[in-house]
Scaffold this motif. Structure first.
Motif, PDB file in Angstrom:
ATOM      1  N   GLN A   1      -5.538   6.254   5.409  1.00 42.59           N
ATOM      2  CA  GLN A   1      -6.205   4.954   5.414  1.00 42.59           C
ATOM      3  C   GLN A   1      -5.255   3.767   5.424  1.00 42.59           C
ATOM      4  O   GLN A   1      -5.671   2.633   5.666  1.00 42.59           O
ATOM      5  N   ILE A   2      -3.976   4.011   5.168  1.00 44.12           N
ATOM      6  CA  ILE A   2      -3.046   2.889   4.989  1.00 44.12           C
ATOM      7  C   ILE A   2      -2.860   2.095   6.273  1.00 44.12           C
ATOM      8  O   ILE A   2      -2.875   0.850   6.258  1.00 44.12           O
TER       9      ILE A   2
ATOM     10  N   GLU B   1      -4.094  -4.935   7.280  1.00 44.31           N
ATOM     11  CA  GLU B   1      -4.539  -6.328   7.304  1.00 44.31           C
ATOM     12  C   GLU B   1      -4.893  -6.830   5.905  1.00 44.31           C
ATOM     13  O   GLU B   1      -4.898  -8.045   5.662  1.00 44.31           O
ATOM     14  N   ASP B   2      -5.164  -5.901   4.988  1.00 45.59           N
ATOM     15  CA  ASP B   2      -5.603  -6.280   3.645  1.00 45.59           C
ATOM     16  C   ASP B   2      -4.454  -6.350   2.637  1.00 45.59           C
ATOM     17  O   ASP B   2      -4.687  -6.666   1.472  1.00 45.59           O
ATOM     18  N   VAL B   3      -3.249  -6.012   3.063  1.00 44.60           N
ATOM     19  CA  VAL B   3      -2.087  -6.036   2.163  1.00 44.60           C
ATOM     20  C   VAL B   3      -0.919  -6.722   2.865  1.00 44.60           C
ATOM     21  O   VAL B   3      -0.966  -6.998   4.068  1.00 44.60           O
TER      22      VAL B   3
ATOM     23  N   GLY C   1       2.780  -1.982   3.885  1.00 45.17           N
ATOM     24  CA  GLY C   1       2.270  -0.641   3.612  1.00 45.17           C
ATOM     25  C   GLY C   1       3.251   0.399   4.104  1.00 45.17           C
ATOM     26  O   GLY C   1       3.919   0.208   5.123  1.00 45.17           O
TER      27      GLY C   1
ATOM     28  N   ALA D   1       0.839  -1.197   0.000  1.00 40.20           N
ATOM     29  CA  ALA D   1       0.000   0.000   0.000  1.00 40.20           C
ATOM     30  C   ALA D   1       0.876   1.249   0.000  1.00 40.20           C
ATOM     31  O   ALA D   1       1.825   1.351   0.788  1.00 40.20           O
TER      32      ALA D   1
ATOM     33  N   LEU E   1      -3.654   4.292  -1.813  1.00 39.97           N
ATOM     34  CA  LEU E   1      -4.705   4.679  -0.871  1.00 39.97           C
ATOM     35  C   LEU E   1      -4.439   6.076  -0.315  1.00 39.97           C
ATOM     36  O   LEU E   1      -3.330   6.587  -0.384  1.00 39.97           O
TER      37      LEU E   1
ATOM     38  N   ALA F   1      -4.870   1.608   8.734  1.00 38.82           N
ATOM     39  CA  ALA F   1      -6.066   0.796   9.006  1.00 38.82           C
ATOM     40  C   ALA F   1      -6.249  -0.319   7.986  1.00 38.82           C
ATOM     41  O   ALA F   1      -7.020  -1.254   8.225  1.00 38.82           O
ATOM     42  N   SER F   2      -5.540  -0.223   6.859  1.00 41.09           N
ATOM     43  CA  SER F   2      -5.704  -1.206   5.778  1.00 41.09           C
ATOM     44  C   SER F   2      -4.583  -2.242   5.737  1.00 41.09           C
ATOM     45  O   SER F   2      -4.544  -3.064   4.809  1.00 41.09           O
TER      46      SER F   2
ATOM     47  N   LYS G   1      -1.043  -0.959  -4.118  1.00 38.26           N
ATOM     48  CA  LYS G   1      -2.393  -0.531  -3.785  1.00 38.26           C
ATOM     49  C   LYS G   1      -2.297   0.935  -3.340  1.00 38.26           C
ATOM     50  O   LYS G   1      -1.691   1.235  -2.312  1.00 38.26           O
TER      51      LYS G   1
END
Length: 278
Positions: free
Chosen positions: A190-191, A196-198, A201, A137, A186, A193-194, A184
């Motif tokens: 927001q990185i 877990e999805d990548v 980051g 991210a 963003l 908090a995100s 990704k």
């Protein structure tokens, strides 16, 4: 005739004196401005200011209003409109890019303690776990994105073209090196908090400090170049005002340095070089 000339002379002297008085009064009024508005994005810089700088300015007789904007992109237009007098959230490189984009004449007043970016992960414990196809991210604004990619370049994961630029940076300038990565893009806020999805980051440091995490816990920390360090921004026309001089002195003061060093949350921040003289 002599009386007429005398009257004319007296009139001119009084007129010039009045003009001079108005000019002096205008200059004095500008220098003695005591109501200031400071703008901030989301993050730790507002807290630094409120606890470390505000008491110094209030002691000098200033009335300061603090405005926190929900998005960083809102701060500079507010300065252009005259809604704020100064801001603490951006780097020199970012400011210069906005100056060109929006036609603003902002300048750096001084540096402020700023947090470096860092490469982080909640799904991996080591940089060795990177592989082809790993998701990373990155911030969506050009300046912070360029900073983030330089971290990956230092690791040997990517290469960046020499003419990539800073304020006009884009991912077309990034080529695979050791790995083929999946980026990704963003909003910087927001990185964290995100994660877990990548796989990895790159997070702006003020969000780390504001979340209670430690910058030192990152997998890789940015060696922040000067053009990316956090600054106090004002309009060029205000550079020689007394209030600007007082704000500069407050940010460079031993009192502010002492406050920052006393707070554990600011461990790992890049400190102003001028503090070495304190």
């Amino acid at each position: 005739m002599k009386k007429v000339l005398a009257l004319v002379t007296i009139f001119m002297v009084l007129f010039l004196a009045a003009c001079g008085s108005k000019e002096s009064a205008g200059k004095e009024e500008k220098e003695e401005k005591k109501d200031l508005v400071f703008g901030f994005g989301v993050g730790t810089y507002e807290e630094q200011f409120r606890k470390g700088i505000l008491p110094i300015l209030e002691e000098k007789g200033y009335n300061v209003e603090i405005k926190v904007f929900s998005q960083n992109m809102q701060v500079n237009p507010a300065m252009a409109e005259g809604a704020i007098d100064a801001s603490v959230f951006q780097s020199t490189a970012y400011m210069e890019g906005i100056n060109k984009e929006l036609g603003i004449d902002m300048v750096r007043l001084t540096f402020s303690p700023g947090a470096p970016q860092s490469l982080r992960s909640v799904n991996h414990d080591s940089l060795d776990e990177v592989k082809d196809g790993s998701t990373v991210a990155l911030p969506n604004d050009p300046v912070n994105q360029e900073r983030a990619v330089r971290i990956l370049e230092d690791l040997g994961w990517v290469t960046v073209e020499k003419d990539a630029g800073t304020t006009d940076f884009n991912l077309n300038s990034v080529k695979p090196a050791a790995y083929e990565l999946d980026f990704k893009v963003l909003d910087p806020a927001q990185i964290l908090a995100s994660l877990e999805d990548v796989d990895f980051g790159v997070v702006n440091g003020n969000y780390i400090a504001n979340s209670g995490l430690k910058i030192s816990d990152a997998l890789k920390i940015e060696n922040t170049p000067e053009e990316h360090r956090i600054i106090v921004s004002i309009l060029k026309k205000d550079l020689d005002t007394q209030w600007a001089k007082d704000v500069k002195a407050a940010f460079e003061s031993p009192e502010f340095e002492e406050y920052i060093l006393s707070e554990e949350k600011y461990d790992g921040f890049v400190l102003p070089k001028v503090w070495e003289k304190n």
